[in-house]
Design an enzyme around this catalytic site. Structure first.
Site, PDB file in Angstrom:
ATOM      1  N   SER A 425      34.348  42.365  24.391  1.00  0.00           N
ATOM      2  CA  SER A 425      33.862  42.184  25.760  1.00  0.00           C
ATOM      3  C   SER A 425      34.946  41.598  26.652  1.00  0.00           C
ATOM      4  O   SER A 425      35.091  41.996  27.819  1.00  0.00           O
ATOM      5  CB  SER A 425      32.634  41.275  25.745  1.00  0.00           C
ATOM      6  OG  SER A 425      32.174  41.020  27.057  1.00  0.00           O
ATOM      7  N   PHE A 428      37.503  44.336  27.699  1.00  0.00           N
ATOM      8  CA  PHE A 428      37.019  45.251  28.726  1.00  0.00           C
ATOM      9  C   PHE A 428      36.853  44.560  30.077  1.00  0.00           C
ATOM     10  O   PHE A 428      37.076  45.180  31.121  1.00  0.00           O
ATOM     11  CB  PHE A 428      35.708  45.891  28.275  1.00  0.00           C
ATOM     12  CG  PHE A 428      35.908  47.072  27.375  1.00  0.00           C
ATOM     13  CD1 PHE A 428      36.117  48.332  27.896  1.00  0.00           C
ATOM     14  CD2 PHE A 428      35.898  46.922  25.994  1.00  0.00           C
ATOM     15  CE1 PHE A 428      36.325  49.425  27.065  1.00  0.00           C
ATOM     16  CE2 PHE A 428      36.095  48.004  25.158  1.00  0.00           C
ATOM     17  CZ  PHE A 428      36.310  49.262  25.694  1.00  0.00           C
ATOM     18  N   HIS A 429      36.460  43.296  30.076  1.00  0.00           N
ATOM     19  CA  HIS A 429      36.404  42.556  31.346  1.00  0.00           C
ATOM     20  C   HIS A 429      37.794  42.429  31.958  1.00  0.00           C
ATOM     21  O   HIS A 429      37.963  42.562  33.176  1.00  0.00           O
ATOM     22  CB  HIS A 429      35.794  41.171  31.128  1.00  0.00           C
ATOM     23  CG  HIS A 429      34.297  41.154  31.113  1.00  0.00           C
ATOM     24  ND1 HIS A 429      33.556  41.530  30.018  1.00  0.00           N
ATOM     25  CD2 HIS A 429      33.395  40.821  32.077  1.00  0.00           C
ATOM     26  CE1 HIS A 429      32.259  41.412  30.296  1.00  0.00           C
ATOM     27  NE2 HIS A 429      32.141  40.992  31.541  1.00  0.00           N
ATOM     28  N   GLU A 430      38.774  42.169  31.124  1.00  0.00           N
ATOM     29  CA  GLU A 430      40.148  42.057  31.628  1.00  0.00           C
ATOM     30  C   GLU A 430      40.636  43.389  32.180  1.00  0.00           C
ATOM     31  O   GLU A 430      41.287  43.438  33.236  1.00  0.00           O
ATOM     32  CB  GLU A 430      41.065  41.573  30.509  1.00  0.00           C
ATOM     33  CG  GLU A 430      42.518  41.370  30.921  1.00  0.00           C
ATOM     34  CD  GLU A 430      42.707  40.199  31.864  1.00  0.00           C
ATOM     35  OE1 GLU A 430      43.725  40.167  32.583  1.00  0.00           O
ATOM     36  OE2 GLU A 430      41.815  39.312  31.905  1.00  0.00           O
TER      37      GLU A 430
END
Length: 504
Positions: A425, A428-430
């Site tokens: 997670s 993907f946020h980065e």
């Protein structure tokens, strides 16, 4: 000073009206204790006992006698209910706001009051801000002069559809046993890796507006998650079909024959449906509610405009007039974070409502997609772990199905599986934030990975206090008041400074 007790009078009146048997006057026992000469129930002559407001009275022999309605009945009620000697205090009662009774009461009125005060206060702040600064809406941040040259990103977004097609061809060949499983796995790894690296390269190669880059990365991440689910599900079904122990395969999956081959139509529907978990069929509704879709679209436009207004009118000026939170005074950084927390919270709630409720439900309605549990009551989360299980159900179901339980089946401990889920997670946020902003300082990655110790902390506090209110308050303070505003301030501040430096 209350001279009467209306609730008890009403109860007495209702009870007297309902019953047709012998009924004592209200407070008769208490009254008898105080005045023995006024004993009404057991008079010596066996007089009739009067039923206060009813239609039937009963004499001492048990015979029912009709009684007139109207004023006489009401008079008989008032005769016993309003006597000065009747007790006004009959049992132990708590104040409505005491600690023992506060959660047993309805607080709908106070909730309405909070809404009225919230609307009034924020309306005043909006008017004051407009009078002081004027309208600060500036579309250059979202759609700059480079936005017209963002056609490579648009073409990249459209070309993402080629990756599911390639995965379908590979799976079709695998089902027909034209290629071996190791080659199938290698081809899927290449396809899924290219599906996420290709848009990253396009964003970094071509200058684009922030909104265009964020949109492309979100589409690329969704496409990657759907591809992975399709590949993983197909591999699992092929493993079951090709199992040497056919009896075990059938007992494991009773509907295995339904998945015997790859269906192109089901893949197309899956790629546009509001879900990240692939299966051959989904629960479907009977028809499309066109009027309902139109109303949701109007709401979507309104709340999106309101979200943009808050960003341009409040968040942009706050960040632009601030210093970097990690390079200045600590008290100044706390003040900036707290000042940013309220508008950031409004934007975040609007984003959640627009995407998870309005947009996903509109898409589900148009596609007649039946399972619309896109979120649960995350606002009641008592811990950070509970919040992550409730607020984004499509991603949660994907992680549970394709990451968490596969890790457990392969002997990975539960704690390590959770850590792997948070790591994915965080990556993907980065990608969704750093790549469009062209800033790689890993603030988003660190923020997501920091959730792991927060999960342990909030679980410990919840077990210690055993109070849902304590856990919920800690969740809101950590996640919404301090956590999100700090990440927004870090990234957004760097983006604004980057735009200023590029303009010089």
């Amino acid at each position: 000073m209350a001279l009467l007790d209306p609730p008890n009078i009403a109860e007495s009146t209702t009870a007297l009206r309902r019953r047709t048997t012998t009924v004592k006057p209200p407070d008769a026992d208490a009254y008898c204790d105080n005045s023995s000469s006024s004993n009404i129930n057991n008079n010596e002559n066996g007089n009739e006992q009067i039923r206060a407001a009813g239609e039937v009275v009963t004499n001492a022999n048990g015979e029912k006698i009709e009684q007139k309605k109207g004023v006489e009945s009401q008079t008989s009620v008032l005769r016993y209910a309003y006597r000065p000697s009747s007790p006004a205090h009959r049992r132990i009662k708590e104040s409505p706001l005491s600690s023992d009774a506060i959660f047993k009461q309805s607080h709908a009125g106070l909730f309405n009051l909070c809404i009225v005060v919230l609307v009034a206060v924020n309306s005043r702040l909006i008017i004051e801000n407009l009078m002081k600064y004027g309208l600060l809406i500036n579309s250059n941040f979202w759609f700059s002069s480079r936005s017209l040259r963002d056609w490579p990103l648009l073409m990249c977004c459209l070309s993402l559809l080629l990756f599911p097609l390639a995965a379908y061809i590979v799976e079709k060949l695998a089902w027909k046993k034209r290629i071996l499983d190791p080659i199938v796995i290698a081809l899927h790894v290449i396809i899924t890796t290219a599906a996420i690296l290709y848009p990253v390269f396009m964003i970094l190669r071509f200058g684009s507006a922030v909104l265009s880059g964020v949109t492309l990365m979100l589409c690329a991440c969704i496409n990657w998650l759907k591809l992975t689910s399709f590949v993983h599900t197909s591999y699992d079904m092929r493993s079951l079909v090709n199992s040497t122990d056919k009896g075990e395969a059938e007992s494991t999956s009773p509907n295995i024959e339904l998945f015997y081959d790859v269906d192109f139509n089901s893949l197309v529907y899956f790629m546009v449906a509001p879900t990240l978990c692939y299966q051959r069929s989904y629960p479907r509704t009977a028809f499309i509610r066109k009027g309902w879709v139109l109303r949701q679209l109007i709401k979507l436009v309104i709340f999106t405009g309101f979200m943009g207004f808050i960003i341009e009118q409040y968040i942009n000026p706050i960040v632009k007039n601030s210093r970097h939170p990690l390079k200045g005074d600590i008290l100044y950084a706390i003040e900036r974070v707290l000042k940013l927390s309220v508008p950031n919270l409004y934007v975040w709630l609007c984003m959640f409502y627009c995407f998870f409720h309005l947009w996903l439900n509109i898409l589900a309605e148009l596609l007649r997609f039946g399972d619309r549990e896109f979120y649960k009551d995350w606002w009641n989360a008592q811990t950070i772990e509970e919040y992550w299980r409730l607020w984004n159900m499509p991603v949660h179901k994907w992680i549970v199905r394709h990451l968490y339980f596969p890790c457990l089946r392969n002997g990975i401990p539960r704690g390590s599986a959770i850590l792997i889920a948070f790591f994915m997670s965080a990556v993907f946020h980065e990608l969704c934030i750093a790549v469009p902003c062209h800033i790689f300082k890993f603030w988003a990655f660190i923020g997501i990975m920091f959730q792991v110790p927060l999960v342990l902390l909030t679980n410990y506090l919840q077990n210690k206090f055993q109070n849902s209110m304590v856990g919920n308050i800690i969740f809101w303070c950590i996640f919404s008041i301090f956590g999100q505003p700090m990440c927004v301030l870090l990234y957004y501040h760097d983006v604004m400074n980057q735009k200023v430096n590029n303009g010089k």
